[in-house]
Design an enzyme around this catalytic site. Sequence first.
Site, PDB file in Angstrom:
ATOM      1  CD1 TRP A  62      -2.082  -2.128   0.414  1.00  0.00           C
ATOM      2  CD2 TRP A  62      -3.005  -1.191   2.212  1.00  0.00           C
ATOM      3  NE1 TRP A  62      -3.145  -2.910   0.779  1.00  0.00           N
ATOM      4  CE2 TRP A  62      -3.729  -2.349   1.895  1.00  0.00           C
ATOM      5  CE3 TRP A  62      -3.394  -0.435   3.325  1.00  0.00           C
ATOM      6  CZ2 TRP A  62      -4.844  -2.775   2.630  1.00  0.00           C
ATOM      7  CZ3 TRP A  62      -4.497  -0.854   4.057  1.00  0.00           C
ATOM      8  CH2 TRP A  62      -5.210  -2.012   3.706  1.00  0.00           C
ATOM      9  CD  GLU A 108       8.164  -4.578  -6.915  1.00  0.00           C
ATOM     10  OE1 GLU A 108       6.940  -4.612  -7.041  1.00  0.00           O
ATOM     11  OE2 GLU A 108       8.757  -3.832  -6.118  1.00  0.00           O
ATOM     12  CB  SER A 146       2.116  -1.373 -14.066  1.00  0.00           C
ATOM     13  OG  SER A 146       2.685  -0.103 -13.790  1.00  0.00           O
ATOM     14  N   GLY A 159       1.266  -2.691  -6.263  1.00  0.00           N
ATOM     15  CA  GLY A 159       1.232  -1.393  -5.595  1.00  0.00           C
ATOM     16  C   GLY A 159      -0.128  -0.747  -5.799  1.00  0.00           C
ATOM     17  N   GLY A 160      -0.215   0.144  -6.768  1.00  0.00           N
ATOM     18  CA  GLY A 160      -1.409   0.956  -6.997  1.00  0.00           C
ATOM     19  C   GLY A 160      -2.714   0.169  -6.981  1.00  0.00           C
TER      20      GLY A 160
HETATM   21  P1  PGA Z   1       2.752  -0.615  -8.854  1.00  0.00           P
HETATM   22  O1  PGA Z   1       3.850  -0.786  -7.700  1.00  0.00           O
HETATM   23  O2  PGA Z   1       1.912  -1.859  -8.878  1.00  0.00           O
HETATM   24  O3  PGA Z   1       1.971   0.608  -8.455  1.00  0.00           O
HETATM   25  O4  PGA Z   1       3.503  -0.430 -10.135  1.00  0.00           O
HETATM   26  C1  PGA Z   1       4.493  -2.017  -7.486  1.00  0.00           C
HETATM   27  C2  PGA Z   1       5.428  -1.913  -6.311  1.00  0.00           C
HETATM   28  O5  PGA Z   1       6.022  -0.850  -6.076  1.00  0.00           O
HETATM   29  O6  PGA Z   1       5.599  -2.903  -5.567  1.00  0.00           O
END
Ligand code: PGA
Length: 260
Positions: A12, A173, A219, A240-241
């Site tokens: 988060w 990532e 993403s 993340g998002g």
């Molecule tokens: P994101 O972030 O899904 O918003 O690209 C992934 C993360 O930072 O673990």
Amino acid sequence: MADRLPIIAGNWKMHRDHLEAIQLVQKLAYHLEGDDYAGQEVVLCPPFIALRSIQTLIQSDGLPMKLGAQTCHHEDEGAFTGEISVPMLERLDVEYVLAGHSERRAMFGETDEVVNAKVQAIRSHGLRPILCVGESLEQREAGRAEDVVTEQLRGSLAGVTVSDPHDLVVAYEPVWAIGTGKTATPDDAQQMCAAVRSELGSLLGQPTADQLRIQYGGSVKPGNIRALMAEPDVDGVLVGGASLSSEDFALIVAHRRERG
Ligand code: PGA
């Protein structure tokens, strides 16, 4: 091929206060059915201040979700103003701790040495690190993606041994895919996760590496989760998002459901 338990984690970041956190988890639980959790692990990594309220909710409602923290300090206690230690997290039933997220590396000066100290601390208390590695756009364009990730793995895992392969998760990532809406293609994700596994084989032995879980992050959304999870070396995702939307994260967790 080894049978690896998929792991879907939501990071988060610095979003949601402890009251909003409760709402988000309640909504997520509402969207998910028992079968959605089966055969995989679902981990939530909220801000520190929400861990206690989510711990209570998970316990009282018997939710099959696990708690993760976004970082930690490597010492057990001491004069480290503002920091949180692994024993403190352990008391909150935290099972997983992110180590070396690219935002920590880029904005908070975390070197592989610092990340290594955190991984060791997390392991020494029986918690499980989710070690994050990944290359920048410049590094990728220079053809150095695998070298960069290999170096991060060597530095971050120096002196680390793993007896139970569930005790370490690596999240690949690519920095250019985080929060940008650009996702690595499933092919690229597979290639890099396979490269990570091969390096883990050199560091920890191939039998262990074959059983370690490797996540893709960057993403991840309801629209790309299935293609990513279909890749043989992608054993989960770090989101993340999309983990801030109960609907989207539920769709990601429930990606194996038949869709009409
Ligand atoms: P994101 O972030 O899904 O918003 O690209 C992934 C993360 O930072 O673990």
